[in-house]
Design a protein around this motif. Structure first.
Motif, mmCIF file in Angstrom:
data_model
loop_
_atom_site.group_PDB
_atom_site.id
_atom_site.type_symbol
_atom_site.label_atom_id
_atom_site.label_comp_id
_atom_site.label_asym_id
_atom_site.label_seq_id
_atom_site.Cartn_x
_atom_site.Cartn_y
_atom_site.Cartn_z
ATOM 1 N N TYR A 38 0.848 -1.189 0.000
ATOM 2 C CA TYR A 38 0.000 0.000 0.000
ATOM 3 C C TYR A 38 0.889 1.246 0.000
ATOM 4 N N THR A 39 0.747 2.065 -1.033
ATOM 5 C CA THR A 39 1.506 3.311 -1.167
ATOM 6 C C THR A 39 0.542 4.483 -1.230
ATOM 7 N N GLU A 40 1.091 5.688 -1.389
ATOM 8 C CA GLU A 40 0.238 6.875 -1.517
ATOM 9 C C GLU A 40 -0.656 6.796 -2.756
ATOM 10 N N GLN A 41 -0.168 6.087 -3.790
ATOM 11 C CA GLN A 41 -0.938 5.949 -5.025
ATOM 12 C C GLN A 41 -1.970 4.818 -4.950
ATOM 13 N N GLY A 42 -1.905 4.003 -3.937
ATOM 14 C CA GLY A 42 -2.817 2.869 -3.799
ATOM 15 C C GLY A 42 -2.043 1.572 -3.671
ATOM 16 N N LEU A 43 -2.691 0.467 -3.991
ATOM 17 C CA LEU A 43 -2.066 -0.850 -3.902
ATOM 18 C C LEU A 43 -1.171 -1.093 -5.113
ATOM 19 N N VAL A 44 0.052 -1.557 -4.864
ATOM 20 C CA VAL A 44 1.035 -1.808 -5.917
ATOM 21 C C VAL A 44 1.563 -3.231 -5.746
ATOM 22 N N LEU A 45 1.687 -3.924 -6.871
ATOM 23 C CA LEU A 45 2.245 -5.272 -6.868
ATOM 24 C C LEU A 45 3.626 -5.188 -7.504
ATOM 25 N N ASP A 46 4.677 -5.367 -6.686
ATOM 26 C CA ASP A 46 6.032 -5.286 -7.241
ATOM 27 C C ASP A 46 6.393 -6.595 -7.952
ATOM 28 N N GLU A 47 7.566 -6.613 -8.578
ATOM 29 C CA GLU A 47 7.975 -7.750 -9.398
ATOM 30 C C GLU A 47 8.097 -9.042 -8.597
ATOM 31 N N ALA A 48 8.679 -8.957 -7.434
ATOM 32 C CA ALA A 48 8.851 -10.152 -6.604
ATOM 33 C C ALA A 48 7.496 -10.733 -6.207
ATOM 34 N N ALA A 49 6.559 -9.867 -5.892
ATOM 35 C CA ALA A 49 5.226 -10.327 -5.495
ATOM 36 C C ALA A 49 4.471 -10.923 -6.679
ATOM 37 N N ALA A 50 4.763 -10.462 -7.879
ATOM 38 C CA ALA A 50 4.093 -11.003 -9.056
ATOM 39 C C ALA A 50 4.428 -12.483 -9.250
ATOM 40 N N THR A 117 -9.787 -2.368 4.792
ATOM 41 C CA THR A 117 -9.760 -1.025 5.380
ATOM 42 C C THR A 117 -8.781 -0.988 6.544
ATOM 43 N N GLY A 118 -8.412 0.201 6.935
ATOM 44 C CA GLY A 118 -7.548 0.384 8.099
ATOM 45 C C GLY A 118 -6.085 0.098 7.809
ATOM 46 N N ILE A 119 -5.675 0.185 6.580
ATOM 47 C CA ILE A 119 -4.264 -0.044 6.264
ATOM 48 C C ILE A 119 -3.565 1.291 6.075
ATOM 49 N N GLU A 120 -2.286 1.295 6.351
ATOM 50 C CA GLU A 120 -1.487 2.515 6.245
ATOM 51 C C GLU A 120 -0.406 2.326 5.193
ATOM 52 N N VAL A 121 0.201 3.415 4.773
ATOM 53 C CA VAL A 121 1.272 3.373 3.779
ATOM 54 C C VAL A 121 2.394 2.466 4.291
ATOM 55 N N GLY A 122 2.836 1.533 3.431
ATOM 56 C CA GLY A 122 3.878 0.585 3.802
ATOM 57 C C GLY A 122 3.344 -0.778 4.217
ATOM 58 N N ASP A 123 2.049 -0.867 4.508
ATOM 59 C CA ASP A 123 1.454 -2.152 4.879
ATOM 60 C C ASP A 123 1.344 -3.054 3.654
ATOM 61 N N ARG A 124 1.365 -4.336 3.904
ATOM 62 C CA ARG A 124 1.210 -5.320 2.826
ATOM 63 C C ARG A 124 -0.131 -6.036 3.003
ATOM 64 N N VAL A 125 -0.780 -6.271 1.862
ATOM 65 C CA VAL A 125 -2.085 -6.921 1.851
ATOM 66 C C VAL A 125 -1.998 -8.129 0.906
ATOM 67 N N PRO A 126 -2.388 -9.329 1.364
ATOM 68 C CA PRO A 126 -2.275 -10.510 0.506
ATOM 69 C C PRO A 126 -3.294 -10.500 -0.637
ATOM 70 N N LEU A 127 -2.884 -11.117 -1.725
ATOM 71 C CA LEU A 127 -3.727 -11.263 -2.904
ATOM 72 C C LEU A 127 -4.730 -12.391 -2.674
ATOM 73 N N ARG A 128 -5.893 -12.271 -3.284
ATOM 74 C CA ARG A 128 -6.909 -13.324 -3.188
ATOM 75 C C ARG A 128 -6.494 -14.551 -3.972
ATOM 76 N N PHE A 129 -6.988 -15.693 -3.560
ATOM 77 C CA PHE A 129 -6.775 -16.941 -4.279
ATOM 78 C C PHE A 129 -7.834 -17.048 -5.380
ATOM 79 N N THR A 130 -7.540 -16.452 -6.513
ATOM 80 C CA THR A 130 -8.457 -16.495 -7.639
ATOM 81 C C THR A 130 -7.732 -16.988 -8.879
ATOM 82 N N LEU A 131 -8.514 -17.458 -9.822
ATOM 83 C CA LEU A 131 -7.990 -17.866 -11.120
ATOM 84 C C LEU A 131 -8.511 -16.865 -12.143
#
Length: 179
Positions: A38-50, A117-131
């Motif tokens: 979570y950044t100022e721009q919103g949720l970002v998925l970096d390369e390692a997380a991809a 909700t309730g997340i702050e800048v720098g927090d990590r949020v897991p991706l859903r298990f979807t196909l």
């Protein structure tokens, strides 16, 4: 379809459904979900997380392929007398198991990151298990069909009874010659 075949087919589908549910929980245990940052721009998925995002789908395919392979083998060994009818049965059972596995991952996995909700800048949020596509679901069907084919292939051939009554074909027998 006889009553015995119908009850066997229903049992196979019910067992596939249970295997799909159990596999869904196994999927949740094994796969590591990607972590959105979570950044100022919103949720970002970096390369390692991809890479972890790909891992979710890859584990679904591996689990489905192995479960399908075992299931297809077992169904053919149990109901070998049913012949070709096992092919559509394995397809239906594989689709049911794959669908339930994916639904377990969706229901019991992490929530949608956009709704957290309730997340702050720098927090990590897991991706859903979807196909994102239907094709990973086919691993269950392909595995089942491969297991079915492998079981048929390794089964020793039954001796053929050419006359149908236990006698041989009569070629060369003196009592079979008509004058």
């Amino acid at each position: 379809m006889t009553r015995t075949r119908l009850s066997a087919a229903l049992l196979v589908v019910v067992l596939a459904a249970l295997a799909g549910i159990a596999s869904g929980f196994l999927w949740l245990l094994i796969a590591q979900p990607a972590q959105w940052l979570y950044t100022e721009q919103g949720l970002v998925l970096d390369e390692a997380a991809a890479g972890h995002q790909f891992g979710i789908v890859a584990w679904f395919v591996v689990i489905g392929g192995v479960a399908g392979l075992i299931g297809g083998w077992a169904v053919e060994r149990w109901r070998t007398q049913d012949g070709w009818i096992l092919v559509p049965l394995v397809v239906v059972a594989g689709l049911v198991a794959g669908l339930l596995c994916s639904r377990v991952g969706l229901a019991f996995g992490p929530p949608d990151p956009a709704g957290v909700t309730g997340i702050e800048v720098g927090d990590r949020v897991p991706l859903r298990f979807t196909l994102d596509a239907f094709s990973p679901m086919l691993s269950w069907v392909i595995g089942g069909l491969l297991g079915l084919a492998a079981s048929v292939y390794v089964r020793p051939a039954a001796p053929r009874d050419s006359a149908g009554d236990g006698s041989d074909d009569g070629v060369g027998d003196a009592d079979q010659i008509v004058r």
